[in-house]
Design a protein around this motif. Structure first.
Motif, PDB file in Angstrom:
ATOM      1  N   PRO A   9       0.797  -1.239   0.000  1.00 50.12           N
ATOM      2  CA  PRO A   9       0.000   0.000   0.000  1.00 50.12           C
ATOM      3  C   PRO A   9       0.824   1.281   0.000  1.00 50.12           C
ATOM      4  N   TYR A  10       1.973   1.305   0.706  1.00 51.85           N
ATOM      5  CA  TYR A  10       2.720   2.557   0.775  1.00 51.85           C
ATOM      6  C   TYR A  10       3.305   2.947  -0.582  1.00 51.85           C
ATOM      7  N   LEU A  11       3.643   1.951  -1.400  1.00 52.17           N
ATOM      8  CA  LEU A  11       4.135   2.263  -2.735  1.00 52.17           C
ATOM      9  C   LEU A  11       3.002   2.703  -3.660  1.00 52.17           C
ATOM     10  N   VAL A  12       1.842   2.132  -3.478  1.00 50.59           N
ATOM     11  CA  VAL A  12       0.680   2.568  -4.254  1.00 50.59           C
ATOM     12  C   VAL A  12       0.370   4.034  -3.951  1.00 50.59           C
ATOM     13  N   ARG A  13       0.419   4.390  -2.667  1.00 53.89           N
ATOM     14  CA  ARG A  13       0.148   5.775  -2.277  1.00 53.89           C
ATOM     15  C   ARG A  13       1.193   6.724  -2.855  1.00 53.89           C
ATOM     16  N   ARG A  14       2.437   6.299  -2.857  1.00 57.19           N
ATOM     17  CA  ARG A  14       3.501   7.144  -3.400  1.00 57.19           C
ATOM     18  C   ARG A  14       3.331   7.324  -4.916  1.00 57.19           C
ATOM     19  N   TYR A  15       2.954   6.259  -5.600  1.00 57.46           N
ATOM     20  CA  TYR A  15       2.720   6.388  -7.036  1.00 57.46           C
ATOM     21  C   TYR A  15       1.584   7.350  -7.309  1.00 57.46           C
ATOM     22  N   GLN A  16       0.501   7.203  -6.578  1.00 59.15           N
ATOM     23  CA  GLN A  16      -0.659   8.064  -6.795  1.00 59.15           C
ATOM     24  C   GLN A  16      -0.322   9.524  -6.511  1.00 59.15           C
ATOM     25  N   GLY A  17       0.529   9.756  -5.499  1.00 58.76           N
ATOM     26  CA  GLY A  17       0.959  11.112  -5.197  1.00 58.76           C
ATOM     27  C   GLY A  17       1.815  11.685  -6.311  1.00 58.76           C
ATOM     28  N   TRP A  18       2.724  10.858  -6.860  1.00 57.62           N
ATOM     29  CA  TRP A  18       3.567  11.296  -7.974  1.00 57.62           C
ATOM     30  C   TRP A  18       2.719  11.614  -9.200  1.00 57.62           C
ATOM     31  N   LYS A  19       1.736  10.761  -9.488  1.00 60.02           N
ATOM     32  CA  LYS A  19       0.903  10.959 -10.681  1.00 60.02           C
ATOM     33  C   LYS A  19       0.089  12.248 -10.556  1.00 60.02           C
ATOM     34  N   THR A  21       0.918  14.953  -8.798  1.00 60.74           N
ATOM     35  CA  THR A  21       1.724  16.171  -8.662  1.00 60.74           C
ATOM     36  C   THR A  21       2.801  16.263  -9.745  1.00 60.74           C
ATOM     37  N   THR A  22       3.891  15.538  -9.559  1.00 68.43           N
ATOM     38  CA  THR A  22       5.031  15.642 -10.481  1.00 68.43           C
ATOM     39  C   THR A  22       4.642  15.347 -11.920  1.00 68.43           C
ATOM     40  N   TYR A  23       3.935  14.238 -12.136  1.00 67.28           N
ATOM     41  CA  TYR A  23       3.549  13.903 -13.512  1.00 67.28           C
ATOM     42  C   TYR A  23       2.562  14.924 -14.069  1.00 67.28           C
ATOM     43  N   SER A  24       1.565  15.260 -13.279  1.00 65.47           N
ATOM     44  CA  SER A  24       0.533  16.185 -13.734  1.00 65.47           C
ATOM     45  C   SER A  24       1.128  17.538 -14.138  1.00 65.47           C
ATOM     46  N   GLU A  25       2.113  17.998 -13.365  1.00 68.96           N
ATOM     47  CA  GLU A  25       2.731  19.292 -13.633  1.00 68.96           C
ATOM     48  C   GLU A  25       3.681  19.254 -14.832  1.00 68.96           C
ATOM     49  N   ASN A  26       4.145  18.044 -15.204  1.00 72.88           N
ATOM     50  CA  ASN A  26       5.116  17.905 -16.292  1.00 72.88           C
ATOM     51  C   ASN A  26       4.654  16.919 -17.362  1.00 72.88           C
ATOM     52  N   SER A  27       3.365  16.755 -17.496  1.00 69.79           N
ATOM     53  CA  SER A  27       2.835  15.741 -18.411  1.00 69.79           C
ATOM     54  C   SER A  27       3.258  15.980 -19.858  1.00 69.79           C
ATOM     55  N   THR A  28       3.371  17.239 -20.260  1.00 66.85           N
ATOM     56  CA  THR A  28       3.792  17.539 -21.637  1.00 66.85           C
ATOM     57  C   THR A  28       5.190  16.993 -21.902  1.00 66.85           C
ATOM     58  N   TRP A  29       6.083  17.153 -20.930  1.00 71.77           N
ATOM     59  CA  TRP A  29       7.458  16.669 -21.083  1.00 71.77           C
ATOM     60  C   TRP A  29       7.493  15.139 -21.144  1.00 71.77           C
ATOM     61  N   TYR A  30       6.718  14.489 -20.292  1.00 70.37           N
ATOM     62  CA  TYR A  30       6.679  13.027 -20.302  1.00 70.37           C
ATOM     63  C   TYR A  30       6.145  12.503 -21.634  1.00 70.37           C
ATOM     64  N   LYS A  31       5.142  13.164 -22.168  1.00 70.04           N
ATOM     65  CA  LYS A  31       4.588  12.747 -23.459  1.00 70.04           C
ATOM     66  C   LYS A  31       5.590  12.983 -24.580  1.00 70.04           C
ATOM     67  N   HIS A  32       6.376  14.064 -24.463  1.00 67.43           N
ATOM     68  CA  HIS A  32       7.433  14.331 -25.440  1.00 67.43           C
ATOM     69  C   HIS A  32       8.465  13.213 -25.416  1.00 67.43           C
ATOM     70  N   LEU A  33       8.872  12.810 -24.213  1.00 62.66           N
ATOM     71  CA  LEU A  33       9.852  11.726 -24.088  1.00 62.66           C
ATOM     72  C   LEU A  33       9.308  10.422 -24.665  1.00 62.66           C
ATOM     73  N   ALA A  34       8.044  10.168 -24.418  1.00 64.64           N
ATOM     74  CA  ALA A  34       7.433   8.934 -24.916  1.00 64.64           C
ATOM     75  C   ALA A  34       7.369   8.918 -26.436  1.00 64.64           C
ATOM     76  N   ASN A  35       7.088  10.059 -27.033  1.00 62.82           N
ATOM     77  CA  ASN A  35       6.912  10.136 -28.490  1.00 62.82           C
ATOM     78  C   ASN A  35       8.231  10.291 -29.243  1.00 62.82           C
ATOM     79  N   GLU A  36       9.167  11.026 -28.662  1.00 64.09           N
ATOM     80  CA  GLU A  36      10.411  11.344 -29.361  1.00 64.09           C
ATOM     81  C   GLU A  36      11.577  10.434 -28.979  1.00 64.09           C
ATOM     82  N   GLY A  37      11.412   9.631 -27.940  1.00 59.16           N
ATOM     83  CA  GLY A  37      12.497   8.757 -27.509  1.00 59.16           C
ATOM     84  C   GLY A  37      13.463   9.475 -26.584  1.00 59.16           C
ATOM     85  N   GLN A  38      14.448   8.730 -26.106  1.00 62.54           N
ATOM     86  CA  GLN A  38      15.408   9.312 -25.174  1.00 62.54           C
ATOM     87  C   GLN A  38      16.669   9.772 -25.908  1.00 62.54           C
ATOM     88  N   HIS A  39      17.219  10.882 -25.415  1.00 62.66           N
ATOM     89  CA  HIS A  39      18.448  11.434 -25.988  1.00 62.66           C
ATOM     90  C   HIS A  39      19.349  11.935 -24.853  1.00 62.66           C
TER      91      HIS A  39
END
Length: 216
Positions: A9-19, A21-39
């Motif tokens: 449960p504690y890892l589930v809570r941490r994931y949900q918190g990350w999703k 906050t951090t992911y929500s605030e930077n979702s455009t960047w994450y989608k860019h990485l997913a579409n363009e690959g890593q460099h």
């Protein structure tokens, strides 16, 4: 696979918190990485030790570093023997596919793997000498380094010296990989040796001209 279990449960809570906050605030960047690959510009080979947090040390964002972790941040010798070599495969991918510009080996203080190597080589860890010991056979890579520091009388100093020898061993072994050597000689890749003191937050780099480690 019957042995697999749901996340605690504690890892589930941490994931949900990350999703949320951090992911929500930077979702455009994450989608860019997913579409363009890593460099990534750099590969970092560091220890598995949970106290070594590479991205925090350098304030790195997602996608900046190609990171490989193993016991005592070691790179084995170049052995194209058809066996499975995780570290060598990671180095090959970083240099030949990702074309990283920098390859960093990061050692650290209070390294348990290095301490194990010292105990094994001094006869105080017979279990690591067993052929069945994965850790012991991995630490065989560092045996030549132990020979260089074994006469240091102070145990703490000897440990620190061997931690830095682990970095130098890895750097030397990297140059045995043809694709690494070619990239270095072509000046498209640079190698760097670092050592961090966890408690003090200090970082040292290896200067080949002076033959030692110095504060960054």
């Amino acid at each position: 696979m019957k042995a697999a279990k749901p996340l605690p449960p504690y890892l589930v809570r941490r994931y949900q918190g990350w999703k949320a906050t951090t992911y929500s605030e930077n979702s455009t960047w994450y989608k860019h990485l997913a579409n363009e690959g890593q460099h990534p510009r750099a590969m970092v080979i560091s220890c598995c030790d949970s106290r070594v947090h590479v991205t925090s040390i350098f304030g790195a964002d997602t996608g900046e570093f190609f990171i490989h972790r193993n016991i005592a941040n070691l790179v084995p010798g170049y052995e194209p023997d058809g066996a499975q070599h995780g570290t060598s495969a990671a180095v090959e991918y970083a240099v030949t596919a990702l074309k990283v510009a920098h390859l960093i080996v990061l050692g650290h203080s209070s390294c348990g793997g290095v301490a194990g190597c010292m105990a094994m080589c001094s006869g105080h860890a017979p279990e690591l000498l067993e052929k069945s010991s994965f850790v012991g056979r991995w630490m065989d890579i560092l045996k030549p380094g132990y020979e260089k520091v074994k006469d240091e009388p102070d145990p703490e100093t000897r440990q620190r010296m061997l931690e830095k020898e682990a970095v130098l061993t890895s750097l030397n072994n990297l140059m045995d990989f043809p694709f690494v050597r070619e990239a270095v000689e072509a000046q498209s890749l640079s190698l760097h040796g670092l050592w961090t003191e966890i408690g003090a937050g200090a970082l040292e780099y290896y200067d080949p001209a002076k033959g030692g480690f110095y504060p960054v």
